[in-house]
Design an enzyme around this catalytic site. Structure first.
Site, PDB file in Angstrom:
ATOM      1  CB  ILE A  38      -0.949  -0.013   1.221  1.00  0.00           C
ATOM      2  CG1 ILE A  38      -2.056   1.041   1.089  1.00  0.00           C
ATOM      3  CG2 ILE A  38      -0.174   0.149   2.523  1.00  0.00           C
ATOM      4  CD1 ILE A  38      -3.148   0.908   2.143  1.00  0.00           C
ATOM      5  CE  LYS A  39       3.096   2.348   5.131  1.00  0.00           C
ATOM      6  NZ  LYS A  39       2.566   3.449   5.936  1.00  0.00           N
ATOM      7  CG  ASP A  40       4.103   0.640  -4.402  1.00  0.00           C
ATOM      8  OD1 ASP A  40       5.046   0.570  -3.598  1.00  0.00           O
ATOM      9  OD2 ASP A  40       3.935  -0.186  -5.327  1.00  0.00           O
TER      10      ASP A  40
END
Length: 297
Positions: A38-40
């Site tokens: 999700i950190k993308d």
């Protein structure tokens, strides 16, 4: 199209083989992002925001502190956009992630995981010091960067809302920086104010007690789960709409991970185990059918 255009629009599936009581549990598969998490979303958002504000230009050195996957997202975006990257990590971060970061060209500074905020070897304090003393370096600081929650308010939340056909009773999220839960809270405050925002927290973190008492506990524990749980309330984190919080022991999170793989065929990391364990607790407590969403981070 380049790989950065593949960030977001991740699939959502129903976990039909796990005991969710009277509820239906849906999983947003954020590990389908090109960098694997999700950190993308926040990596792209924070770098694009810094570009717009003139804080960085190709060749600049970006500095960040991360105990989870933000470093991998930043490494992906930095490599494709022409930035240098220095990542400060606590020594409990998995070797696989460290090898991955180095393979993508990031410089790694390892620091201690047995110290808290204010200690010079605390990973966030160390990153801030490196950026302060390195000419031309930019500390992107996911913990206080408004582009972090904005990414989830503008992308993750609307995607969930559309994929659930505008019918979401609860969303379960964790806190590393607080960006995910803050952005989702802000989106659902407007789109569906009746949707419950639920916190999943590793046992030992101070956040569950903060939700219950309004005070940050002084006795911080330790946990093996990576990337979520805190010993302070990050500046970017807004927990005002959180209705309920669950403190999940490591053993429960790991057991849920094994069950998720065996029953649903989904390989996930430890923070996802915490989120799904909390979601299952929430679901089993309900007396009426509810539609609940959490994340495979």
């Amino acid at each position: 199209m380049n790989v950065l255009e593949l960030i977001g629009n991740t699939p959502l599936v129903e976990a039909k083989r796990m005991d969710a009581g009277p509820c239906r549990l849906f999983l947003k598969l954020e590990h389908h992002n090109p960098g694997g998490s999700i950190k993308d979303r926040i990596a792209r958002s924070m770098i694009e925001d810094a570009e717009r504000e003139g804080k960085i230009r190709p060749g600049s050195l970006i500095v960040e502190a991360t105990a989870g996957n933000t470093g991998l997202g930043l490494a992906l975006v930095a490599a494709l956009e022409g930035y240098r990257l220095l990542i400060v990590v606590p020594d409990k971060m998995s070797q696989e992630k460290i090898f991955h970061l180095r393979a993508m060209g990031a410089q790694i500074v390892m620091t201690r995981s047995d110290v808290t905020k204010g200690h010079p070897e605390y990973y966030q304090d160390r990153a801030a010091e490196i950026a302060r003393t390195t000419p031309g370096a930019y500390y992107i600081n996911q913990f206080a960067n408004p582009a972090n929650p904005r990414a989830h308010e503008e992308s993750t939340g609307p995607e969930i809302w559309a994929q659930m056909h505008h019918d979401v009773d609860a969303v379960v999220a964790g806190v590393g920086t607080g960006g995910t839960i803050t952005g989702l809270s802000r989106f659902f405050a407007h789109a569906s104010p009746e949707t419950d925002i639920v916190l999943a927290d590793p046992a030992g973190s101070v956040l569950t007690s903060y939700i219950k008492t309004g005070k940050v506990a002084s006795d911080v524990g330790s946990w093996l789960v990576e990337g979520i749980g805190e010993d302070f309330i990050p500046p970017v984190c807004d927990l005002s709409r959180v209705k309920k919080a669950y403190s999940i022991p490591d053993a429960e999170a790991f057991e849920v991970l094994r069950k998720l793989l065996k029953t649903e065929g989904i390989m996930a990391g430890t923070s996802s185990g915490t989120l799904i364990a909390a979601a299952l607790r929430y679901c089993r407590e309900q007396t009426q059918p509810r539609r609940v969403v959490t994340l495979v981070c």
